[in-house]
Enzyme design. Structure first.
Site, PDB file in Angstrom:
ATOM      1  N   GLU A 202       0.868  -1.173   0.000  1.00  0.00           N
ATOM      2  CA  GLU A 202       0.000   0.000   0.000  1.00  0.00           C
ATOM      3  C   GLU A 202       0.908   1.227   0.000  1.00  0.00           C
ATOM      4  O   GLU A 202       1.724   1.415   0.896  1.00  0.00           O
ATOM      5  CB  GLU A 202      -0.895  -0.004   1.247  1.00  0.00           C
ATOM      6  CG  GLU A 202      -1.931   1.111   1.249  1.00  0.00           C
ATOM      7  CD  GLU A 202      -2.744   1.168   2.551  1.00  0.00           C
ATOM      8  OE1 GLU A 202      -2.632   0.254   3.384  1.00  0.00           O
ATOM      9  OE2 GLU A 202      -3.467   2.157   2.728  1.00  0.00           O
TER      10      GLU A 202
ATOM     11  N   ASP B  52      -4.760  10.299   9.631  1.00  0.00           N
ATOM     12  CA  ASP B  52      -3.464   9.773  10.040  1.00  0.00           C
ATOM     13  C   ASP B  52      -2.921  10.403  11.311  1.00  0.00           C
ATOM     14  O   ASP B  52      -3.102  11.586  11.559  1.00  0.00           O
ATOM     15  CB  ASP B  52      -2.452   9.971   8.909  1.00  0.00           C
ATOM     16  CG  ASP B  52      -2.703   9.008   7.775  1.00  0.00           C
ATOM     17  OD1 ASP B  52      -2.615   7.794   8.027  1.00  0.00           O
ATOM     18  OD2 ASP B  52      -3.010   9.463   6.660  1.00  0.00           O
TER      19      ASP B  52
ATOM     20  N   TYR C 291     -10.926  -3.186   4.146  1.00  0.00           N
ATOM     21  CA  TYR C 291      -9.988  -2.640   5.121  1.00  0.00           C
ATOM     22  C   TYR C 291     -10.747  -2.482   6.426  1.00  0.00           C
ATOM     23  O   TYR C 291     -11.572  -1.593   6.567  1.00  0.00           O
ATOM     24  CB  TYR C 291      -9.485  -1.282   4.623  1.00  0.00           C
ATOM     25  CG  TYR C 291      -8.283  -0.710   5.345  1.00  0.00           C
ATOM     26  CD1 TYR C 291      -8.230  -0.653   6.731  1.00  0.00           C
ATOM     27  CD2 TYR C 291      -7.206  -0.203   4.621  1.00  0.00           C
ATOM     28  CE1 TYR C 291      -7.130  -0.117   7.381  1.00  0.00           C
ATOM     29  CE2 TYR C 291      -6.101   0.342   5.264  1.00  0.00           C
ATOM     30  CZ  TYR C 291      -6.077   0.382   6.654  1.00  0.00           C
ATOM     31  OH  TYR C 291      -4.993   0.931   7.295  1.00  0.00           O
TER      32      TYR C 291
END
Ligand SMILES: Cc1ncc(COP(=O)(O)O)c(C=O)c1O
Lengths: 250, 402
Positions: A44, A55, A168
């Site tokens: 990824e 993030d 995911y």
């Protein structure tokens, strides 16, 4: 069968994450090759964004290093092109919506197709808003990877049904970054996913130790390791050794 | 606009702008907020409690003040100020905070989090958290905690915890990032009180509705004193909450010109600007599709303005729609013009207005003389300027001890 999905057929997949151009072009290419040679089943690759809202500090810092190195979207494409000279490892991009949007969804997907990119993970593009992009991921045969969170609840079925490539599964609340504890919802959530789709499930967010990788891989079809790898690259530690340990453990 | 929202199946959008571009982790919570808002926005008990707090606690209705001295000095249209600066806590922000906090309370939340730029929204949120007995944490860019120290202390005095945000350019945009991240970490007991008409649906709609009290009142007030609608409504635009509230009731009145004043910083043609609508392009960020200052790669620009409340690289989706459809006009006002206006309104009217609001005042100074004396302008004074006195002094080369 979808090419990404096939990867999970007979084994647990190890999906490491690196930030493109962190700390520079050559190192990123080399890291992709090292990971591919040491058990990564999918790589990824993160396209740096000015405001990576999903993030944590480790990946934010990596994005900043990449910007310092002068990263831009075309340079990320060049990194993949260079890596593609030496490896066929499946690659998915992690990109925030605005990067693909500004590039033009069609142009972006076309470019991904040319580079043999298999999927897109777009952390700020929930199911309801995917229509405009999906037109082109479909056209260019790229999997739009669905994220499912511990809070997805009633949304799980709907999202799972739309999934392609792999799902995911976000391990816990919050942003990316190392964690010691994962959501209690993981197991029941994955069970609910499995009731409606054959698309494999990979768990990500917070995994760093070999033991965690092993334990979590038992709940799912694969694991995604991001911050721990980005951190290790930053510290100049042995990427091959770490990747090897993880891929043999799971 | 309202009608369109109801009948349009894509009700999360204003034309092409809006939506919910937010991590999956927040989607369930966002849907809960939407459902709660849909339920309570027509609930008589909710509306009664909202009205009581606005009137008895926040000092509404705010005055519509005829600025006689300024009108005479400028020699053109009659200038009225809608005095949001007289609200409790000193800005329009409280209107929206009371509304959202009441929704939070009804959802059973016990903790409020918010971003703040100038600190006015943070102060308003901390105030209502104190009133409601809720926990409160405020995220504020480090640049802004430095230039708005007084408001930081105010929030602490009210019992809030203030987190200086040190990522990115350390201003409002980064404070929004940090608050979104904090919300992702903890949703169960926490409500994100978003301070402007931005973000994912339903925030732009909630903020529009709660701030529209400004134009509901001003319309009634101007009809009372002038017997007719204004010719122009002018307000400053950061994310666009006081502007959308000032415009809302006039959007359907096609003859009323709507003008939003953005912060041009050192000038719209410099890279030290925050003039999103003039200089920006369509993008997707902070939960919404709207106009943003960004580079060709889709990276969000660092923006600049002397005003901590206006230096935001985006704008609310409804404003983007009003701009593209040309229903409203948006102009850039530089730091220099705003500071001049800060001093001008103080000297002519005896009002120290927020530097944000002075962007609107500066445009009124340009506009009024071009209009005849029988025309009417309503300009929103979104906040009072006490918080800015020290930094304006500094801008003028005077160092005063706070
Ligand atoms: C007094 C004042 N006016 C205006 C603004 C800008 O916000 P908005 O565009 O949402 O009204 C702020 C924001 O901090 C403010 O404090």
């Amino acid at each position: 069968m979808n090419k990404l999905q096939k990867i999970f057929e007979n084994k647990k997949a190890f999906i490491p994450f690196v930030v493109a151009d962190d700390p520079d072009f050559e190192t990123t290419v080399q890291n992709i090759l090292t990971l591919a040679d040491n058990g990564a089943n999918i790589v990824e690759l993160g396209i740096p964004f000015s405001d990576p809202v999903a993030d944590g500090p480790v990946i934010q810092a990596a994005d900043l290093r990449a910007f310092k190195a002068g990263v831009n979207v075309n340079l990320v494409f060049d990194i993949v092109e260079k890596a593609r000279e030496s490896t066929n490892v499946p690659i998915v991009f992690l990109t925030y919506t605005n990067i693909a949007f500004k590039f033009g969804y069609e142009a972006f997907c076309k470019k991904c197709h040319e580079l043999n990119i298999d999927g897109l993970v777009v952390p700020d593009l929930p199911l309801e808003e995917q229509g405009d992009l999906k037109k082109y991921t479909d056209k260019y045969n790229i999997s739009l990877i669905q994220l499912i969170a511990p809070t997805s609840d009633e949304r799980i079925i709907k999202i799972a049904k739309a999934a392609q490539g792999f799902i995911y599964m976000v391990s816990s609340m919050g942003v990316t970054g190392k964690r010691e504890d994962f959501s209690n919802e993981l197991s029941p959530t994955i069970k609910r996913i499995k009731e409606v789709t054959d698309v494999p499930v990979a768990i990500g967010f917070g995994i760093h130790s070999v033991q965690q990788a092993k334990d979590l891989s038992e709940l799912a079809d694969g694991i995604i390791i991001g911050s721990a790898i980005v951190d290790l690259i930053n510290k100049g530690e042995d990427l091959a050794e770490y990747a090897n340990k993880i891929s043999t453990a799971i | 606009m309202k009608e369109m929202q109801k009948t349009d199946p894509k009700s999360r959008y204003y034309g092409e702008f809006g939506g919910q571009f937010i991590p999956e982790t927040l989607m369930t919570e966002l849907n809960k907020v939407s459902a709660a808002y849909d339920k309570y926005k027509t609930d008589p008990d909710f509306l009664e409690e909202l009205k009581t707090l606005l009137n008895d606690y926040a000092n509404r209705p705010s005055l519509l003040y005829y600025a006689k001295n300024m009108t005479e000095d400028l020699g053109g249209a009659k200038v009225y100020f809608k005095r949001e600066d007289l609200n409790h806590t000193g800005a329009h922000k409280i209107n929206n905070v009371i509304g959202q906090a009441l929704i939070a309370k009804r959802m059973g939340k016990t903790r409020l989090i918010a971003e703040t730029g100038a600190g006015q929204h943070g102060v308003a949120t901390a105030t209502i958290a104190a009133l409601f007995g809720m926990e409160c944490e405020i995220y504020m860019g480090k640049m802004d905690t430095d230039r708005q120290k007084l408001n930081v202390y105010r929030m602490e005095l009210l019992g809030a915890k203030v987190h200086p945000v040190t990522t990115g350019s350390m201003v409002l945009k980064d404070a929004v990032n940090a608050t979104l991240q904090a919300w992702t970490q903890r949703v169960d007991d926490t409500f994100y009180v978003l301070g402007s008409a931005v973000g994912p649906y339903p925030f732009p709609e909630m903020v529009h509705d709660f701030q529209s009290v400004i134009s509901k009142e001003s319309k009634r007030q101007i009809l009372d004193v002038e017997g007719r609608l204004p010719d122009a409504v002018v307000a400053c635009v950061g994310g666009g909450s006081n502007a959308i509230g000032s415009f809302a009731e006039y959007i359907a009145d096609g003859d009323v010109k709507l003008i939003g004043c953005e912060a041009a910083g050192k000038g719209v043609d410099t890279d030290q600007t925050a003039a999103t609508i003039e200089r920006g392009s369509t993008g997707i960020f902070h939960g919404m599709k709207s106009l943003f200052l960004q580079n060709n790669d889709g990276q969000i620009d660092k923006v600049y303005s002397i005003s901590a409340g206006l230096d935001y690289p985006g704008v609310g989706p409804e404003h983007a729609h009003l701009a593209i459809t040309k229903r409203a006009k948006y102009v850039g006002i530089t730091d220099d013009e705003a500071v001049d206006a800060f001093e001008y309104i103080a000297k002519t009217e005896g009002i120290i207005a927020a530097i944000e609001s002075c962007h609107a005042v500066a445009y009124v100074e340009k506009l009024a003389p071009t209009m005849s004396k029988d025309k009417i302008i309503i300009c929103t004074l979104s906040g009072r300027g006490d918080k800015d006195v020290a930094s304006i002094a500094k801008y003028r080369g005077r160092d005063i001890d706070e």
